[in-house]
Design a protein around this motif. Structure first.
Motif, mmCIF file in Angstrom:
data_model
loop_
_atom_site.group_PDB
_atom_site.id
_atom_site.type_symbol
_atom_site.label_atom_id
_atom_site.label_comp_id
_atom_site.label_asym_id
_atom_site.label_seq_id
_atom_site.Cartn_x
_atom_site.Cartn_y
_atom_site.Cartn_z
ATOM 1 N N ASP A 252 0.885 -1.177 0.000
ATOM 2 C CA ASP A 252 0.000 0.000 0.000
ATOM 3 C C ASP A 252 0.913 1.215 0.000
ATOM 4 N N SER B 164 -5.307 -0.155 2.316
ATOM 5 C CA SER B 164 -5.753 -1.318 1.561
ATOM 6 C C SER B 164 -5.733 -2.601 2.381
ATOM 7 N N GLN B 165 -4.939 -2.645 3.460
ATOM 8 C CA GLN B 165 -4.898 -3.874 4.241
ATOM 9 C C GLN B 165 -5.702 -3.792 5.534
ATOM 10 N N PHE B 169 -12.876 0.580 4.826
ATOM 11 C CA PHE B 169 -13.607 0.413 3.566
ATOM 12 C C PHE B 169 -13.418 -0.995 3.015
ATOM 13 N N ASN B 170 -12.153 -1.433 3.013
ATOM 14 C CA ASN B 170 -11.907 -2.759 2.464
ATOM 15 C C ASN B 170 -12.519 -3.838 3.328
ATOM 16 N N SER B 171 -12.512 -3.651 4.649
ATOM 17 C CA SER B 171 -13.118 -4.701 5.466
ATOM 18 C C SER B 171 -14.625 -4.718 5.249
ATOM 19 N N ILE B 173 -16.208 -3.900 2.293
ATOM 20 C CA ILE B 173 -16.588 -4.482 1.009
ATOM 21 C C ILE B 173 -16.190 -5.950 0.905
ATOM 22 N N THR B 174 -15.171 -6.378 1.659
ATOM 23 C CA THR B 174 -14.864 -7.811 1.619
ATOM 24 C C THR B 174 -15.906 -8.597 2.406
ATOM 25 N N ALA B 180 -11.076 -6.748 -2.351
ATOM 26 C CA ALA B 180 -10.473 -5.577 -1.717
ATOM 27 C C ALA B 180 -9.865 -4.667 -2.779
ATOM 28 N N GLN B 181 -9.979 -3.388 -2.569
ATOM 29 C CA GLN B 181 -9.461 -2.416 -3.527
ATOM 30 C C GLN B 181 -8.183 -1.761 -3.001
ATOM 31 N N ASP B 182 -7.316 -1.383 -3.924
ATOM 32 C CA ASP B 182 -6.130 -0.614 -3.549
ATOM 33 C C ASP B 182 -6.476 0.859 -3.797
ATOM 34 N N TRP B 183 -7.099 1.471 -2.794
ATOM 35 C CA TRP B 183 -7.695 2.796 -2.974
ATOM 36 C C TRP B 183 -6.672 3.861 -3.323
#
Lengths: 429, 327
Positions: A252, B164-165, B169-171, B173-174, B180-183
């Protein structure tokens, strides 16, 4: 008409009142500090960049000891975040307003400060004492064009930190010694344990071991040559890209450092290229909490030169050239870098001392210091150029593009080299 | 009427006063006013005009940190930079430095997108809040919140959420089965992210300003329109929008200037490990001035170019505005 005159007087008073504020100064230098240290008096300001919560109290208590020893000198302690100090100090140093008398400078900043005359040469002053006691690497970072501009305070370098438990699980007995081994070990670990090999830090500082491993650097100061797009550098960055592609967790880019630390300390990646400053954070994570011996230390892997090499980091104390109390500043610098102070700093913060005599049994009992002490032999100084801070920005941007696959290694490094050429007048590509 | 005529005649026939005399006379008459504005003039001079003039001067030189004059303690080094005329500007305008046009295009895209979104969303919210709803005050106050939080605090909060990790947001949408997206990964994703955060931060201002404007539109117009059988859409188009024009013109102008120079969101959201593709003109100029050896002349010329762009824009915008208001 008389009323008119009084208005002029009023306006003049406002102007003069506003300008008079900046004029006061107390210029007292009492003799030579080396001859009569006890007679030196004055107020000095010290800008510290150590970690404000974990390390600063140790420095503050040392300052109390200093003021007890020299009751006529008063030290004002200011903690400046490491990321801000360069600009803050340069701005203050140039205008002379609000500049500190003594500043803690990253070793990489010494050439920049010195070439701009912000910091004073210290040869023959009270600041430098028992120079033979300093280890060579840190002492070299204080030199610029033959003069000494800083006194080494703490040192560090990059090493390979690894999770011993994961290594044992994957049946690996010793840490990798070359980058190719690093990649194959990552693969073995991934296959046997499911854990990712490493987390690549996309900051260019962490690219230095790869460049050094191929025997090159950003530029060659002696030959006045830009070497960032040399065949060796291309080879090094190609290897970095290979590691990123094959062995690293998904990076990231906006939060790389924090995510890297979180991944490693919680056992989600097995190896990191990191420095001693990160260890106290590592051992707070689930992989190392209560089992600090699980953390392994090794030199960075070597490149095709076969010699593992990493940049010398750490901090030097430097004295502002425009200080009103140079003598007091010299004494303060000497005190803070003395063997006794370094022992205190090392035992309380776990940073590595720069004096040979400060590696007492009590200091080396710290596993982190012991772990990195042997690695320190692999440290080498970075190219000593005033512009080195400027060089990192274009290289950083190209390195990110290379890692993300937007440009090829050669094209990215060529672009960085052309930017270098505008920053380094007189250098050839 | 007579007195006025006499006055004009007497002034016409009197010998023309010299510049000094007229200045003196005006001074005698208005010295009090001059004394009153003096502090403001001095403060503006020190804080605005002097830096501006100095910046303009630097932009015609090749000054950088190594070549400016230094008087530090025992060291006295005179300035060693030269006047280079329009060289810096030529390098920028001709595209020689390779950075200006990409940065300009992105800055304009960024400004237009952000202002369009903030204006549209702000307008929508203002319309919703302009009607009698329950807990209206609560909604109004809570919607102002993004505006009340210091930019750097909200930007860091967004950065954590977009991680991203470990980001929220990623938690989320997953959880619902999406990947997961790399925003903040690729330059395109970064551009979307900075626009999103800036819109979030900019909407409250638009909303409050437009809400204020809406409340000053006379209620009778709506009543009359309703009588005539105008639909809600027609009422919005023909009463609300024209009634809001003075407010809209001002907030759009302000929005453009602010967004054009919006420093913290772009600088702080993406950290230092980025490819530079998301730099707008001001963050680019900042990097010139404040990384490594400071390039004062380069940064100053960028500053002057930014100022010129905004001046030209404001002038034409005001002119266009005056024209539409007359019409």
């Amino acid at each position: 008409m008389r009323r008119g005159i009084s208005a002029v007087a009023m306006a003049a008073a406002i102007v003069l009142g506003a300008t008079a504020c900046g004029g006061s100064s107390d210029n007292k230098s009492t003799g030579d500090a080396a001859k009569d240290p006890a007679g030196v008096s004055g107020d000095i300001t010290y800008w510290d960049t150590s970690d404000a919560t974990n390390e600063a109290p140790v420095y503050q208590s040392l300052i109390k000891d200093f003021m007890a020893k020299y009751p006529k000198i008063k030290v004002k302690y200011v903690n400046v975040p490491f990321s801000d100090v360069e600009n803050k100090f340069k701005t203050a140093a140039q205008s002379g307003k609000g500049a500190p008398d003594v500043v803690r400078a990253d070793v990489g900043l010494i050439p920049e400060y010195a070439s701009n005359h912000y910091i004073a040469p210290l040869d023959g002053t009270a600041a430098l004492k028992d120079t033979g006691d300093f280890t060579q690497g840190p002492l070299n970072t204080t030199k610029y064009e033959g003069k000494t501009y800083g006194v080494p305070s703490v040192t560090d370098t990059l090493g390979l930190l690894y999770n011993k438990e994961l290594f044992a699980k994957a049946g690996i007995t010793k840490p990798p010694t070359t980058w190719d081994e690093f990649i194959s070990v990552s693969k073995t670990i991934k296959d046997k344990t499911g854990v990712t090999g490493t987390y690549v830090n996309p900051d260019t500082y962490f690219l230095m071991p790869l460049l050094f491993g191929e025997g090159t650097d950003l530029a060659d100061a002696a030959a006045k040559k830009i070497t960032i797009n040399s065949p060796e550098a291309v080879k090094a960055v190609t290897k970095a890209k290979e590691i990123y592609d094959t062995s690293s967790a998904k990076v990231d880019f906006a939060s790389a450092y924090d995510n890297m630390q979180t991944s490693f300390k919680n056992g989600k990646v097995a190896m990191l290229i990191q420095g001693p400053w990160s260890v106290s954070d590592d051992i707070s994570g689930s992989a190392f909490k209560g089992k600090e011996s699980n953390l392994g230390y090794a030199p960075v892997p070597a490149g095709s030169t076969g010699k593992p090499q990493a940049p010398t980091g750490g901090h030097d104390l430097a004295v502002y050239q425009g200080s009103k109390n140079l003598d007091a500043s010299y004494l303060f610098t000497e005190f803070m870098t003395s063997s006794a102070s370094q022992v205190t700093i090392a035992t309380k913060t776990g940073t590595l001392p720069t004096r040979t005599s400060a590696y007492t049994p009590a200091v080396t009992a710290d596993p982190k210091i012991a772990g990195f002490k042997s690695i320190m032999d692999t440290a080498r100084p970075r190219v000593a150029l005033a512009q080195v801070g400027s060089l990192f920005t274009p290289l950083q941007q190209q390195y990110v593009k290379i890692l993300q696959g937007q440009v090829s290694v050669q094209a990215g490094l060529d672009a960085a080299a052309s930017e270098f050429a505008t920053l380094l007048p007189g250098f050839t590509k | 009427m007579t007195t006025a005529t006499i006055d004009r005649q007497s002034r016409g026939t009197a010998p023309r006063a010299g510049l000094m005399t007229s200045f003196k006379r005006s001074w005698d008459k208005h010295w009090y006013a001059w004394a009153m504005v003096a502090p403001v003039v001095i403060v503006i001079g020190v804080l605005v005009l002097y830096p501006l003039g100095y910046g303009a001067y630097l932009s015609f030189t090749n000054a950088n940190e190594m070549t400016v004059a230094k008087n530090i303690g025992p060291v006295h080094i005179p300035a060693s930079y030269d006047i280079v005329g329009f060289d810096n500007y030529w390098k920028i305008i001709s595209g020689q430095d390779g950075d200006f046009y990409p940065r300009l295009i992105w800055t304009v895209t960024w400004t237009v997108t952000c202002v369009a979104f903030t204006y549209a969303i702000g307008m929508g919210m203002a319309l919703l809040l302009n009607r009698p709803v329950r807990f209206r005050l609560f909604y109004r106050l809570s919607l102002i919140l993004p505006w009340a939080i210091p930019a750097f605090v909200s930007v860091f909060a967004w950065r954590l959420m977009l991680n991203s990790q470990y980001g929220v947001f990623n938690s989320m949408i997953t959880q619902v089965g999406l990947p997961a997206q790399d925003w903040l990964g690729t330059p395109f994703a970064q551009k979307v992210a900075v626009i999103m955060v800036n819109v979030w931060a900019g909407v409250p201002f638009m909303m409050v300003a437009l809400l204020g404007g809406m409340q000053s539109v006379p209620q009778e117009l709506y009543e009359a329109a309703e009588m005539d059988g105008a639909s809600p859409w027609q009422r919005f188009l023909n009463i609300t929008l024209p009634g809001l024009r003075p407010v809209s013109n001002t907030v759009i102008l302000l929005g453009v200037i602010w967004t054009f120079n919006m420093f913290p969101i772009i600088f702080l959201l993406l950290g230092q490990n980025n490819s530079g593709d998301t730099d707008i003109l001001v963050t680019y100029a900042y990097r010139k001035a404040f990384t490594g050896v400071s390039d004062y002349s380069g940064a100053a010329s960028y500053g002057m170019v930014i100022l010129a762009i905004l001046l030209v824009f404001s002038t034409f915008y005001r002119r266009y505005q005056a024209k539409t208001e007359q019409a």
